[in-house]
Write a protein that holds these residues in place. Structure first.
Motif: not given
Length: 589
Positions: A383-395, A449-458
């Motif tokens: 996976a690319s770094e972009e794909e890893e970032n997307r998975l963190r948000i999507m989970t 939803a709170l976990d999503l905020l932690r993910a997108t805080d980056d």
């Protein structure tokens, strides 16, 4: 009149859940290499037929577990008895390679797609046996990543085995009475014994676990405190806990007592659904356990388990909806109305309701397998770094969005059968009850939803998602004449998401933002599929374009947009009014 006389209702007949599915075969055709699909498709068709024949028949022998705490003489025994059907379903899944397929990696990064495709076909008839198997999957991944040599040699290979007589299953013990999802208040403690055994650093664990699914498992992963309580979650460590000792024994050896490792079953939970699944309250008293990973990093170390089980949970919601929709669709093809002259499938107003359910199933299936595909790529390190970032948000989004949307559609499928839908025999009621747990297990929508905020805080993570969205939309030029307005709306909603998640995020924003991103991601995957179908001149290309159009216009997307807009402008007065409505206005007497 005798029941066999007069009008006879024609029973509906479900078709093979793979070959008749409106989504999965075409989705796999797009995302898998042609050679891989050629190899696995006959297996999926075979398994689909087994699901509606052999596996469904096994389900008739499933019954709730039974706990015998004391024998005739008053001695504590804690014997847990599970039904023959439950044991058989677990063995079938293990033999079919769940979770073994994921770690055999015959198809490399696509092994996740293959394994979860099989799971999707069975999950509606699994009676929640995939709960322990999902935790087994997560435990295997944690040990693969950070287990000791002994854990990898002796435990990992049994967690992924296809031989039910050799395979282990694993539970996951996090929840305690003080905290629920807040593990910072964990009361369970661990004491190092100053030595290691074959599985690694050796500890005694003492505490009480309030929700312990898979109580019939062989091992469990559990959090316990190895530092000061004032350090909260920063002083938690992750442990591998054998449910019976010795854990590593010969098949010919007698099965040890359930109390052999100081684990006492306080009681089985009396749940609204998942009746076959043994969920218990457990006391741990000088229970032997082995450290997994580094000390005082338990929350970080258990994260792979949570990520995997959340994807399994999302798939459970989608699979439950698949089964209910299949029943409603089959019924429409045999049930006649209007004096017995017209089939339901020929009544436009009825088919319109089925189409709404079908639309949601398509959106959720594409979203879930989008995350599954990324998971496979991350695990295989392609996976690319972009794909890893997307998975963190999507989970968290996949788990929460699928759970929130699927159950209502299951109820709609039930009503599509009229009174027949309310009968237990068709299994829709059980599926709904079982799937309701997906709204809670591994985090409610609010928690996620709170976990999503932690993910997108980056901001880099959100930027990766936006970049992918931009690339998908850029590829849609050939569809602009058909769905230009919808693509424009999708772009504006992506812009709204960026604004909604800007810091400081309003107090009422997390849940509406999660729903908005769920709709956006599903829409992007449906658009991606429509682009592929059009480019490859697939027979269903016009249907796929229409699915994307309706997802943007008619799926509930617009309401999600309005909820985000309201959350953006909500004032402190709105928050105070909410509290007054719920808890009343306090007045002095």
């Amino acid at each position: 009149m005798r029941v066999e006389e007069g009008f006879q209702i024609i029973p509906y007949a479900e078709e093979n859940p793979y070959t008749s599915d409106p989504v999965l075969p075409f989705l796999l055709k797009r995302i898998l290499p042609a050679k891989t699909l050629e190899e696995i498709e006959p297996e999926l068709a075979r398994f689909g037929q087994d699901v509606i024949t052999k596996i469904r028949a096994v389900g008739d022998n499933v019954a709730p577990p039974r706990l015998v705490q004391y024998d005739q003489w008053g001695k504590r025994v804690d014997q847990l008895h599970t039904s023959a059907g439950w044991k058989s379903l677990k063995a079938i899944a293990q033999t079919e390679g769940l979770p073994g397929i994921f770690y055999e990696r015959k198809y490399k990064e696509d092994s996740r797609i293959y394994g979860f495709a099989k799971a999707l076909l069975m999950v509606g008839d699994s009676h929640e046996v995939f709960c322990p198997l999902s935790m087994t999957d997560g435990t295997a991944r944690v040990i693969e990543l950070m287990g000791t040599y002994g854990q990898k040699k002796h435990v990992f290979r049994r967690l992924i085995s296809r031989d039910p007589s050799f395979a282990f299953t694993s539970g996951q013990w996090m929840t305690e009475k003080p905290g629920g999802s807040d593990v910072s208040r964990t009361e369970t403690t661990a004491q190092f014994l100053g030595k290691s055994n074959v599985l690694g650093p050796h500890f005694y664990v003492d505490g009480f676990k309030f929700f312990s699914s898979a109580t019939d498992s062989d091992v469990a992963v559990a959090l316990a405190r190895t530092g000061s309580p004032k350090d909260g979650s920063r002083s938690l460590s992750l442990f591998l806990v054998p449910l019976r000792l010795p854990l590593l024994r010969k098949p010919s050896d007698p099965v040890p007592s359930p109390l052999s490792n100081g684990i006492f079953v306080h009681r089985l939970k009396n749940k609204i659904g998942t009746h076959a699944l043994p969920t218990a309250e457990l006391s741990l008293e000088r229970t032997e356990a082995n450290l997994i990973g580094r000390l005082n990093q338990g929350v970080k170390n258990i994260t792979p388990v949570l990520n995997i089980t959340r994807i399994w949970s999302g798939l459970g919601s989608v699979g439950g909806l698949r089964k209910c929709l299949a029943i409603a669709t089959a019924y429409a093809q045999v049930r006649k109305v209007q004096g017995g002259k017209v089939l339901l499938k020929d009544i436009p107003i009825h088919v319109a309701e089925l189409a709404k359910i079908n639309l949601m199933y398509r959106g959720l299936a594409h979203l879930t397998f989008g995350a599954i595909r990324l998971m496979g790529r991350v695990e295989c390190k392609v996976a690319s770094e972009e794909e890893e970032n997307r998975l963190r948000i999507m989970t968290p989004v996949v788990k929460a969005f699928a759970a929130d949307k699927a159950c209502g559609c299951m109820e709609d499928a039930m009503t599509a059968l009229g009174g027949a839908g309310y009968m237990e025999e068709n299994d829709i009621g059980r599926v709904i009850r079982d799937c309701l747990v997906e709204k809670i297990w591994e985090g409610t929508v609010t928690i996620l939803a709170l976990d999503l905020l932690r993910a997108t805080d980056d901001t880099k993570r959100l930027g990766s998602l936006i970049a992918w969205a931009t690339s998908v939309i850029a590829d849609s030029s050939k569809l602009r004449s058909a769905v230009g307005g919808q693509i424009q709306n999708l772009e504006s909603r992506i812009d709204l998401l960026k604004v909604a998640l800007q810091n400081p995020v309003p107090s009422l924003m997390p849940r509406p933002a999660l729903m908005l991103i769920g709709y956006i991601l599903s829409g992007l995957y449906l658009l991606e599929h429509a682009i592929w179908a059009h480019t490859a001149n697939q027979p269903e290309k016009e249907v796929d374009v229409e699915v994307f159009r309706r997802w943007i216009d008619d799926s509930g997307f617009t309401a999600a947009v309005e909820d985000v807009k309201k959350a953006r402008i909500a004032s402190d007065n709105v928050i105070k009014s909410n509290s007054a409505m719920v808890f009343g206005v306090k007045t002095k007497l």
